[in-house]
Design an enzyme around this catalytic site. Structure first.
Site, PDB file in Angstrom:
ATOM      1  N   SER A   1      60.987  11.490  48.513  1.00  0.00           N
ATOM      2  CA  SER A   1      62.166  11.449  49.369  1.00  0.00           C
ATOM      3  C   SER A   1      62.963  12.763  49.301  1.00  0.00           C
ATOM      4  CB  SER A   1      62.984  10.227  48.959  1.00  0.00           C
ATOM      5  OG  SER A   1      64.332  10.426  49.147  1.00  0.00           O
TER       6      SER A   1
ATOM      7  N   ARG B   1      66.895  18.997  30.860  1.00  0.00           N
ATOM      8  CA  ARG B   1      68.095  18.143  30.929  1.00  0.00           C
ATOM      9  C   ARG B   1      69.330  18.864  30.405  1.00  0.00           C
ATOM     10  NH1 ARG B   1      65.292  12.601  28.716  1.00  0.00           N
ATOM     11  NH2 ARG B   1      64.008  12.182  30.543  1.00  0.00           N
TER      12      ARG B   1
ATOM     13  N   GLU C   1      64.109  13.433  38.365  1.00  0.00           N
ATOM     14  CA  GLU C   1      62.924  13.290  37.509  1.00  0.00           C
ATOM     15  C   GLU C   1      61.873  12.323  38.044  1.00  0.00           C
ATOM     16  OE1 GLU C   1      63.398  12.630  33.395  1.00  0.00           O
ATOM     17  OE2 GLU C   1      64.479  14.496  33.077  1.00  0.00           O
TER      18      GLU C   1
ATOM     19  N   GLU D   1      90.639  32.440  30.701  1.00  0.00           N
ATOM     20  CA  GLU D   1      91.575  33.520  30.400  1.00  0.00           C
ATOM     21  C   GLU D   1      92.870  32.948  29.809  1.00  0.00           C
ATOM     22  OE1 GLU D   1      90.038  32.779  33.207  1.00  0.00           O
ATOM     23  OE2 GLU D   1      89.760  34.511  34.545  1.00  0.00           O
TER      24      GLU D   1
ATOM     25  N   HIS E   1      92.069  27.715  32.806  1.00  0.00           N
ATOM     26  CA  HIS E   1      90.898  28.588  32.873  1.00  0.00           C
ATOM     27  C   HIS E   1      90.675  29.297  31.532  1.00  0.00           C
ATOM     28  CE1 HIS E   1      90.756  28.894  37.556  1.00  0.00           C
ATOM     29  NE2 HIS E   1      90.677  27.652  37.106  1.00  0.00           N
TER      30      HIS E   1
END
Lengths: 356, 356
Positions: free
Chosen positions: A301, A188, A293, A52, A50
């Site tokens: 759909s 994008r 797109e 940190e 992570h």
């Protein structure tokens, strides 16, 4: 350096993890000691350390002792176990971090304030610097995974004022001026994958890449193609560019499977290509935010199944008339938009409508 | 009372002439003497006395002497001859008006500053209180007659986000919510005539009236119908309401001509119903501002011939899909909007785009 300035820096770091964190949120962290930044880190790999952890390691690798230092993190440190990496809270306690500035609460119910609670109990001072909205926008993909158990979906299409997306007579599908194209290309950048129907690949042969500022050092979104009959041409730009396309198909064509796989594609065979099924599979492929797109079939759909979180419509300032292919030629019943907020904006000569 | 306040009052008076002035502008005038309004007038009939004449007559009829008074007029007084009424400048001089406040220059080249010049020469003090933009907007119809030799045309249509204006399956043509309908009904207040194709009359049987605030004391716009084959039903609401409809046709049906004429309609037979020809004829009928409301055929015809001054598109927040009739089903080639300025606005759940 004031808190807000430091927090902005932490978020700048977080953004470096764009398209690298899989289903995880993007997180950035800074270590401050004696008013000096001694370490920086961000989450840069799904399953990897992570932010940190990386920031502390960065400071230590440069010879600093982090004991008594201040940690600035864009997100509340994690405290839960049974996952790929140990809890960050334990490390902070162990390393003797004195103060934590955090920009947002982790909305993952396994953390959600419990990380802060644990640190407070262990005498680490915690200060909330409210960047919650900014975090929630930046990490809307990861949040959607938690909240809706599917990736964040932006449904976008560009059409003429009469709703046309393609000229059947001139075989021209380019709608919108350069300013609109630039604006829509920028979308994008904010998604880890871009989905189109195979018709779009065959007609326009697009690259599906982000080409704006900073595109050189950018991990491009993965191209996703819905291709029921596996018609995708092997020399399509998306295949040649090598951005690890995923192709969904219903067809069992082992020969083409093999050729496409050799060219770097992932092929997923399904019985039907319904949005819900597609999204579930994309999540299994560690994708958290999809830009849909088009073209018209794919648009209809996703729209009619309500499988989207944001709808962006661009209208160019012309009408195509009766040689046009309408955006909703595949929409078999009336559809009322249920999103509450709508925003409208002029983009060059086009008008953009956003529903979310 | 300050100048601006008085000028606003003059414009309020001018508006009372709405739909009464034929091709003339709307004008309002006030007479002020010893800080008291002693007369008011507006232009209320094509060919009838001008606002200034009416204001002076009003003062005199109430026993006032207008000598030495101040005249506040929304428009520069006329100075040209060879028209229906004598020049107002002469009357002002004759009556000993001391000062003129005028809100706009008359853009008619026969006047355009010459009225003011004449008054100045005759020792009447003239002060311009700039309401030119307000006048030009209020009188855009009359101005269009001067500038383009045709009425002002607003082309308006309401459609779904995919450009549909009618549902062929459910035979429903109502698009847009109540707020949008109210907004678009208000447009009728700003035009002296409302034009539709006969299909709209047959399908929707509309009243074509303004029904908003103040509609009780309002001279309703004249309904205009384009009806190539003279199919208009005799019991149509626009005929029953008696707002003097004009019906354009190509058909020579004496019997129906007579019946329609008896019912108060004006029938105009033309060889073709091209927008240019229609507008020329409407001007001959003293109409200065036309709201073209559709349907699709009429819309496409006015659009593709560039016979409009303002284009208003309303998009309701739904898509009709493939049972919809598209707005541009009769548009035979691509059309690029040439208007420079565009304005966008949320109206209820709809989006309005204005090009002018």
């Amino acid at each position: 350096m004031d808190k807000k300035h430091l927090m902005r820096k932490a978020f700048d770091l977080a953004k470096k993890g764009k398209n690298l964190t899989g289903l995880n949120p993007m997180v950035g962290a800074i270590i401050l000691k004696s008013r000096k930044i001694i370490g920086k880190g961000f989450h840069s790999q799904y399953g990897g350390p992570h932010a940190e952890v990386n920031a502390i390691a960065d400071a230590e690798s440069r010879g600093f002792n982090v004991k008594g230092s201040t940690l600035i993190s864009s997100l509340e440190p994690c405290c839960h176990t049974h996952k790929k990496t140990p809890p960050c809270t334990d490390l902070l306690i162990e390393k003797g971090i004195k103060t934590l500035y955090y920009g947002s609460v982790d909305l993952n119910p396994k953390v959600k304030g419990k990380g802060i609670e644990k640190l407070e109990k262990n005498n680490i001072e915690t200060i909330f610097v409210d960047y919650q909205d900014i975090n929630d926008e930046l990490n809307r993909g990861a949040l959607n995974i938690i909240r809706k158990n599917r990736p964040f979906v932006t449904l976008k299409i560009c059409m003429t004022l009469d709703g046309m997306i393609y000229n059947k007579k001139t075989k021209n599908g380019s709608i919108g001026d350069s300013e609109q194209l630039k604006h829509s290309n920028n979308l994008r950048k904010m998604h880890d994958s871009v989905l189109v129907g195979v018709e779009t690949i065959i007609k326009d042969n697009p690259k599906l890449t982000f080409r704006g500022n900073g595109c050189e050092n950018f991990t491009q979104p993965r191209p996703i193609v819905l291709d029921s009959n596996l018609r995708i041409p092997l020399n399509s730009q998306i295949i040649r560019l090598g951005n690890n396309p995923i192709i969904f198909t219903k067809k069992n064509n082992i020969q083409k499977f093999n050729r496409l796989t050799k060219l770097g594609c992932t092929i997923i065979k399904l019985n039907n290509l319904k949005p819900e099924k597609i999204l579930k599979n994309l999540m299994l492929n560690n994708l958290q935010s999809i830009l849909v797109e088009g073209g018209g079939k794919v648009f209809s759909s996703f729209l009619s199944s309500d499988m989207y979180d944001e709808l962006i419509l661009y209208y160019s300032s012309n009408l195509m008339g009766n040689s046009g292919l309408n955006v909703s030629e595949s929409l078999h019943k009336e559809y009322k938009i249920k999103k509450k907020s709508s925003r409208i904006k002029n983009i060059g000569n086009s008008v953009m409508m956003v529903f979310k």
